[in-house]
Design an enzyme around this catalytic site. Structure first.
Site, mmCIF file in Angstrom:
data_model
loop_
_atom_site.group_PDB
_atom_site.id
_atom_site.type_symbol
_atom_site.label_atom_id
_atom_site.label_comp_id
_atom_site.label_asym_id
_atom_site.label_seq_id
_atom_site.Cartn_x
_atom_site.Cartn_y
_atom_site.Cartn_z
ATOM 1 C CB ALA A 107 -0.925 -0.001 1.216
ATOM 2 C CG ASP B 92 1.652 -3.385 13.179
ATOM 3 O OD1 ASP B 92 2.691 -3.567 13.846
ATOM 4 O OD2 ASP B 92 1.661 -2.929 12.026
#
EC number: 2.7.11.1
Length: 460
Positions: A179, A294
């Site tokens: 991304a 994360d």
């Protein structure tokens, strides 16, 4: 241009003032040649200033003097600091119109972190950042430049269109394996957004189409369901054959890691409301059945008034094919909980619970307090060993005079047994939040803090 004789000390007036007569003229004015978004002000408020050719012959002066079109108050602001105007690129009247920034300051005007020579001028472009007081966070004022679409060259090339909105791409904010994140402005509303653009073809090369589709849908559902002030909000999601677009709110202050690299560690007392915000956000996520997996400083964004927002729910990161978990997550391994590293079959339904986020947040707290990484090694195997044992160095905490309560909270967040690890609700009741730190904020950073900042730089 000569500056009028006037005292140069900082005033207690509002940081920004635009003449009321000027303000009335620029509302809905079709002759706006540039908009300035004030992304960092002394009062923490964001302002948008449309610059039009109808005011002062199109010359906009910025400074502390009351005759300026935009009056700025601050210790680093000169009477006439700079001016912005539209003009021809060269002496020929037939050359294209561009927007100029002309510096007149004593303390310096910075464009994209580079100081301009006094009395010099330069051409402004979409996405340029103008700063006053760079290097002194409490005095810094910054502007983000937006050239309206009708003035932009190759504007169609820089457009992304959904069914209901048109977005003009300004610049790249960041990128990853699958991304890229772009800063964009919605043309009709003028609102700023961060657009994550996921390359679907890259993902399909590393995973089956069915698995990728399931993961996409799961993450999209999570993004659409989260509505909390501590979470970056999703505006809309759309796609074409090759790419998926996630339009998110733009958080103007950047991420926590950049802040720590620029400023060093955060005072213990100042850390308390920040950690409280993050714990309350995690509590909300976990009640919704969402485990972030994360949590790290790069995924914690800062607003101008220093509210923290958790971002990046792993749409690009959770997708992995034949590569091992450690290969996929090598960049964030220093924040991973021991039970994650020990899991032999890592997938979205792996054998660990939301306590992994508490561990990661404990690492973030350590980084905020010390400007150093708790589990760092040049060897991946050594890093895994340190995490598995919960063996982080205590010395940086002692050097920063962290209280016993603060160290105890870190110990309980970095408990290697998830069943014994403190929960969000328990952490919010920890005595650390109710004790007052006895040492004052340390400025400027010591040499050891400088070394710690170098460690952050090398690890980010």
């Amino acid at each position: 241009m000569e500056e009028p004789e006037e005292a140069t000390q900082a005033t207690q007036e509002a940081p920004l003032h635009v003449s009321q007569n000027i303000a009335k003229q620029v509302v809905n004015n079709e002759n706006v040649f540039m908009k300035l978004v004030m992304t960092r002000m002394l009062d923490g408020k964001t302002e948008v200033i449309p610059l039009t050719t109808d005011v002062h012959n199109g010359f906009w002066r910025f400074g502390r003097h009351k005759s300026c079109e935009v009056v700025l108050n601050g210790p680093r602001v000169s009477n006439f600091h700079f001016e912005i105007y539209q003009g021809h690129r060269n002496d020929s009247d037939e050359s294209e119109n561009v927007v100029f920034l002309h510096d007149h300051s004593s303390n310096g005007t910075f464009l994209n972190f580079e100081r301009l020579a006094k009395n010099s001028r330069t051409i402004l472009s979409n996405g340029d950042e103008i700063r006053i007081g760079l290097g002194v966070p409490k005095d810094e004022i910054s502007f983000l430049c937006q050239v309206p679409v009708k003035h932009s060259r190759d504007s169609q090339k820089n457009m992304i269109k959904s069914e209901n909105s048109h977005y003009e791409i300004i610049r790249t904010l960041g990128s990853g394996t699958f991304a890229v994140v772009k800063l964009a402005v919605e043309v009709n509303s003028g609102k700023w957004y961060a657009i994550k653009i996921i390359n679907k073809r890259k993902i399909l090369l590393t995973s089956s189409e069915k698995r990728a589709t399931e993961m996409f849908q799961r993450e999209i559902d999570i993004l659409k369901s989260l509505h909390h002030p501590g979470v970056v909000q999703c505006h809309e999601i759309f796609e074409n054959d090759d790419e998926l677009f996630i339009v998110m709110e733009y958080v103007e202050g950047g991420d926590l890691m950049d802040f720590l690299i620029a400023n060093g560690s955060i005072d213990e007392q100042d850390c308390k409301p920040l950690l409280k915000q993050l714990l309350e956000t995690l509590l909300h996520l976990h009640k919704q059945g969402v485990t972030h997996r994360d949590i790290k400083p790069e995924n914690i964004l800062i607003t101008n008034d220093f509210h923290l927002k958790i971002s990046d729910f792993g749409l690009a990161k959770v997708i992995h094919g034949t590569g091992t978990f450690l290969e996929t997550f090598c960049g964030t391994m220093g924040y991973l909980a021991p039970e994650v590293l020990k899991s032999k079959n890592v997938n979205l339904d792996g054998g660990y619970d939301d306590k992994v986020d508490i561990w990661s947040l404990g690492c973030v707290l350590y980084v905020m307090l010390t400007a150093s990484i708790p589990f760092a090694s040049s060897s991946q195997a050594k890093c895994i060993e340190l995490i598995s044992k919960g063996a982080y160095p205590i010395e940086p905490l002692l050097e920063n005079e962290i209280s016993e309560e603060g160290i105890d909270l870190i110990n309980r967040m970095l408990e290697i047994n998830p069943e014994k690890r403190i929960s969000e609700s328990e952490a919010l009741q920890h005595p650390w939040f109710y004790t007052v730190s006895t040492h004052e904020h340390r400025t400027p950073p010591s040499s050891s803090e400088h070394e710690a900042t170098e460690q952050l730089n090398s690890s980010s």
